[in-house]
Design a protein around this motif. Structure first.
Motif, PDB file in Angstrom:
ATOM      1  N   UNK A 454       0.863  -1.181   0.000  1.00 34.21           N
ATOM      2  CA  UNK A 454       0.000   0.000   0.000  1.00 34.21           C
ATOM      3  C   UNK A 454       0.896   1.227   0.000  1.00 34.21           C
ATOM      4  N   UNK A 455       1.490   1.469  -1.154  1.00 38.47           N
ATOM      5  CA  UNK A 455       2.502   2.513  -1.268  1.00 38.47           C
ATOM      6  C   UNK A 455       2.315   3.270  -2.569  1.00 38.47           C
ATOM      7  N   UNK A 456       2.728   4.532  -2.600  1.00 37.00           N
ATOM      8  CA  UNK A 456       2.589   5.304  -3.839  1.00 37.00           C
ATOM      9  C   UNK A 456       3.525   4.807  -4.920  1.00 37.00           C
ATOM     10  N   UNK A 457       3.225   5.210  -6.133  1.00 31.38           N
ATOM     11  CA  UNK A 457       4.041   4.844  -7.291  1.00 31.38           C
ATOM     12  C   UNK A 457       5.275   5.729  -7.347  1.00 31.38           C
ATOM     13  N   UNK A 458       6.424   5.097  -7.634  1.00 29.95           N
ATOM     14  CA  UNK A 458       7.686   5.838  -7.800  1.00 29.95           C
ATOM     15  C   UNK A 458       8.364   5.355  -9.077  1.00 29.95           C
ATOM     16  N   UNK A 459       8.534   6.264 -10.042  1.00 34.01           N
ATOM     17  CA  UNK A 459       9.179   5.886 -11.296  1.00 34.01           C
ATOM     18  C   UNK A 459      10.650   5.575 -11.061  1.00 34.01           C
ATOM     19  N   UNK A 460      11.148   4.583 -11.807  1.00 33.23           N
ATOM     20  CA  UNK A 460      12.540   4.147 -11.692  1.00 33.23           C
ATOM     21  C   UNK A 460      13.202   4.277 -13.055  1.00 33.23           C
ATOM     22  N   UNK A 461      14.437   4.774 -13.063  1.00 31.60           N
ATOM     23  CA  UNK A 461      15.204   4.868 -14.296  1.00 31.60           C
ATOM     24  C   UNK A 461      15.522   3.458 -14.789  1.00 31.60           C
ATOM     25  N   UNK A 462      15.085   3.152 -16.015  1.00 31.51           N
ATOM     26  CA  UNK A 462      15.317   1.818 -16.569  1.00 31.51           C
ATOM     27  C   UNK A 462      16.741   1.645 -17.076  1.00 31.51           C
ATOM     28  N   UNK A 463      17.556   2.687 -17.000  1.00 21.58           N
ATOM     29  CA  UNK A 463      18.946   2.588 -17.429  1.00 21.58           C
ATOM     30  C   UNK A 463      19.104   2.906 -18.900  1.00 21.58           C
ATOM     31  N   UNK A 464      19.923   3.906 -19.224  1.00 21.88           N
ATOM     32  CA  UNK A 464      20.140   4.246 -20.620  1.00 21.88           C
ATOM     33  C   UNK A 464      18.958   4.978 -21.225  1.00 21.88           C
ATOM     34  N   UNK A 469      10.196   2.214 -22.516  1.00 18.73           N
ATOM     35  CA  UNK A 469      10.099   1.408 -21.298  1.00 18.73           C
ATOM     36  C   UNK A 469       9.568   2.247 -20.142  1.00 18.73           C
ATOM     37  N   UNK A 470       8.627   1.664 -19.401  1.00 17.04           N
ATOM     38  CA  UNK A 470       8.194   2.226 -18.123  1.00 17.04           C
ATOM     39  C   UNK A 470       8.585   1.259 -17.026  1.00 17.04           C
ATOM     40  N   UNK A 474       6.406   0.261  -6.112  1.00 14.38           N
ATOM     41  CA  UNK A 474       5.477   0.657  -5.060  1.00 14.38           C
ATOM     42  C   UNK A 474       6.020   0.068  -3.773  1.00 14.38           C
ATOM     43  N   UNK A 475       6.724   0.904  -3.010  1.00 14.06           N
ATOM     44  CA  UNK A 475       7.428   0.411  -1.852  1.00 14.06           C
ATOM     45  C   UNK A 475       8.676  -0.339  -2.290  1.00 14.06           C
ATOM     46  N   UNK A 476       9.451  -0.866  -1.342  1.00 17.37           N
ATOM     47  CA  UNK A 476      10.694  -1.559  -1.703  1.00 17.37           C
ATOM     48  C   UNK A 476      10.474  -2.968  -2.243  1.00 17.37           C
ATOM     49  N   UNK A 477       9.260  -3.511  -2.105  1.00 17.94           N
ATOM     50  CA  UNK A 477       9.077  -4.927  -2.394  1.00 17.94           C
ATOM     51  C   UNK A 477       8.395  -5.266  -3.694  1.00 17.94           C
ATOM     52  N   UNK A 478       8.082  -4.255  -4.546  1.00 13.55           N
ATOM     53  CA  UNK A 478       7.359  -4.558  -5.774  1.00 13.55           C
ATOM     54  C   UNK A 478       7.795  -3.619  -6.883  1.00 13.55           C
ATOM     55  N   UNK A 479       7.983  -4.186  -8.077  1.00 13.31           N
ATOM     56  CA  UNK A 479       8.313  -3.383  -9.250  1.00 13.31           C
ATOM     57  C   UNK A 479       7.516  -3.884 -10.447  1.00 13.31           C
ATOM     58  N   UNK A 480       7.222  -2.975 -11.360  1.00 15.56           N
ATOM     59  CA  UNK A 480       6.540  -3.308 -12.608  1.00 15.56           C
ATOM     60  C   UNK A 480       7.344  -2.725 -13.763  1.00 15.56           C
ATOM     61  N   UNK A 481       7.576  -3.537 -14.787  1.00 14.02           N
ATOM     62  CA  UNK A 481       8.258  -3.069 -15.990  1.00 14.02           C
ATOM     63  C   UNK A 481       7.364  -3.320 -17.195  1.00 14.02           C
ATOM     64  N   UNK A 482       7.323  -2.371 -18.119  1.00 15.06           N
ATOM     65  CA  UNK A 482       6.526  -2.509 -19.335  1.00 15.06           C
ATOM     66  C   UNK A 482       7.364  -2.060 -20.521  1.00 15.06           C
ATOM     67  N   UNK A 483       7.447  -2.908 -21.541  1.00 10.77           N
ATOM     68  CA  UNK A 483       8.128  -2.563 -22.783  1.00 10.77           C
ATOM     69  C   UNK A 483       7.070  -2.271 -23.839  1.00 10.77           C
ATOM     70  N   UNK A 484       6.905  -1.010 -24.191  1.00  7.05           N
ATOM     71  CA  UNK A 484       5.947  -0.603 -25.205  1.00  7.05           C
ATOM     72  C   UNK A 484       6.525  -0.717 -26.615  1.00  7.05           C
TER      73      UNK A 484
END
Length: 530
Positions: A454-464, A469-470, A474-484
């Motif tokens: 139950x945490x807000x969304x924080x964008x992460x640099x995908x590198x390069x 890519x998005x 959300x918190x330290x324990x979950x990440x989502x990656x999407x390749x458009x």
């Protein structure tokens, strides 16, 4: 997710278009008994609530959104006892029920409008609607230049020479919300359904009940193109908010956290958020998200704009990819295998976002839009009002395929709109036991979503430089990656793979990196152990 406090803030809500969900009596049209018979599908899917489109007494000029009696069930769908049974059966499975309320307009066969047509100009009966004298010689021209959402002028002349407003079909005359009697009637309608036990109301055309003073001209044509983008004197007027403050008091007077949901087309996310102030409604559909084209930049912009707007009023955002008025997103994202891959990726992105998610019936099966329906079966008012130039919304309303190898695929003895023969591979039965099916993906995502931080969304640099890519946490324990993008990309590894929109053997992993294929999304836990 908790079911006891603010349940709507992170709920998954399943939209049922009654005519096309399940037919229990064999007449080819879905009904309330059909919904009751298929509730286990929704329980298995893992949703929290169902939103049921109108099932009230109606001549069906617009699929039930032209209501003749707001307190009765149309015989096409059942009766009031069937509605009570549906609420009871859903509650027994832990499912909440939201029903549609249609307050912008009634049916032309509603007793009020029948009385208005028989009454004189200026009478109290006509004051419930928006009757006006025409313009030009003999009042032969409409009172202003407003256009119907379904095409053509928004005014129809009656035999005594006056005109009445209908922002949709002529069979749907607009109510006059400056009339206290209209307020009283709908307050009573709300209480009727809340007393019956429903958990909330979805408000059709929530942006349309109040019109600008004096009903001024717009000074332009093709007005529908401004819906959700620009200002119109008949939509999103500030006066609607007083109505929702009245309704919020009614909702809050009932136990069990009853909610109000706005179908509101506003020019921007900030205007939409006004419907969600603490003393107004609980949710509003996020149509800006629906309209985002398949690109990382556009989706990120809409997500940022949506979250910023609702955060200012302390409300949750809603996320929706399709509904009964919009082309199905498998087709909208390109159709065929490409459209399906993108739709699956979009589903994982959507379920990963903070807030509440709506699922339109059939999207859990990966159903595409049916674009080749024979003209003789089309019933949408858009088809009729456009002079048969716009096919309308029937293509996203084709009945669901449940089982079997040929139409009507277990929907009933027949189907009011024909289903494509190749839907045999998309039935609930065909997908239920297949771990790679879209149905299995939705079940897994909805189940895992309950345990997301139950945490807000924080964008992460995908590198390069990876504009396609998005990546967010959300918190330290979950990440989502999407390749458009249309090519695979190699990213810093976010953690252990939890769920992917594509077969996991398509996702190459090392200790440090992950290669995500095109048009794909993945969920990750916080640690990097595989």
């Amino acid at each position: 997710m908790t079911r006891n406090s603010g349940w709507w803030r992170s709920a998954v809500i399943y939209q049922i278009y009654v005519r096309s969900f399940a037919d229990a009596n064999g007449d080819g049209v879905g009904d309330l008994a059909g919904i009751r018979a298929r509730l286990d599908h929704l329980s298995d899917l893992g949703v929290d609530a169902l939103w049921v489109t109108p099932f009230y007494t109606s001549p069906m000029a617009d699929g039930g959104y032209d209501v003749a009696d707001y307190r009765a069930v149309d015989p096409l769908f059942g009766d009031l006892d069937e509605a009570k049974g549906l609420v009871a059966d859903a509650h027994a499975r832990g499912l909440r029920v939201i029903v549609d309320v249609v307050p912008n307009h009634t049916s032309a066969q509603h007793p009020w409008f029948v009385e208005a047509l028989a009454a004189d100009p200026g009478s109290p009966a006509r004051a419930r609607y928006l009757f006006r004298d025409g313009t030009g010689p003999g009042g032969a021209e409409p009172p202003n230049d407003w256009e119907s959402v379904f095409g053509g002028p928004a005014w129809t002349r009656v035999p005594d020479g006056q005109w009445y407003l209908h922002l949709f079909d002529p069979a749907q005359p607009d109510l006059n919300w400056e009339n206290p009697e209209v307020h009283e009637e709908f307050a009573d309608i709300l209480r009727f359904w809340l007393d019956l036990g429903v958990d909330g109301v979805r408000i059709d055309v929530a942006h349309g009940m109040v019109k600008a003073d004096g009903l001024p001209d717009t000074g332009r044509t093709e007005q529908i193109g401004l819906l959700g983008h620009g200002e119109l004197p008949y939509f999103d007027q500030d006066g609607v908010h007083e109505i929702y403050r009245e309704w919020r008091k009614i909702l809050d007077s009932y136990p069990g956290e009853r909610i109000g949901v706005a179908e509101a087309w506003a020019p921007n996310a900030e205007r939409l958020a006004l419907y969600l102030r603490p003393d107004e409604l609980h949710q509003a559909f996020n149509f800006h998200y629906v309209k985002a084209e398949w690109s990382a930049e556009r989706f990120r912009d809409v997500i940022d704009e949506s979250l910023a707007a609702v955060n200012r009023v302390g409300a949750p955002s809603t996320w929706v990819l399709s509904n009964h008025d919009i082309e199905r997103h498998v087709t909208r994202f390109g159709g065929g295998e490409t459209g399906l891959r993108r739709a699956r990726a979009a589903a994982l992105l959507t379920f990963a976002l903070p807030g509440s998610t709506y699922v339109y019936q059939g999207e859990e099966l990966g159903l595409p839009e049916v674009t080749d329906l024979p003209e003789e079966v089309l019933t949408d008012p858009k088809w009729i009002r456009s002079g048969h130039t716009e096919r309308g919304r029937d293509g996203c309303r084709v009945p669901l395929p449940w089982s079997g190898s040929e139409p009507p695929f277990g929907f009933g003895a027949s189907s009011w709109l024909p289903q494509p023969a190749d839907w045999a591979k998309l039935t609930v039965e065909a997908q239920r036991a297949d771990p790679g099916s879209t149905l299995s993906l939705y079940r897994s995502a909805i189940r895992l979503r309950r345990d997301l931080p139950d945490a807000p969304l924080r964008w992460v640099d995908a590198g390069g430089d990876r504009p396609d890519v998005l990546m967010f946490r959300r918190g330290p324990g979950f990440a989502c990656t999407v390749n458009f993008g249309s090519a695979s990309v190699t990213l810093p590894r976010p953690g252990r793979l939890l769920l992917a929109s594509t077969p996991t053997d398509e996702i190459a992993r090392t200790d440090q990196t992950v290669t995500l294929p095109p048009d794909a999304a993945a969920w990750w836990t916080g640690d990097a152990d595989d």
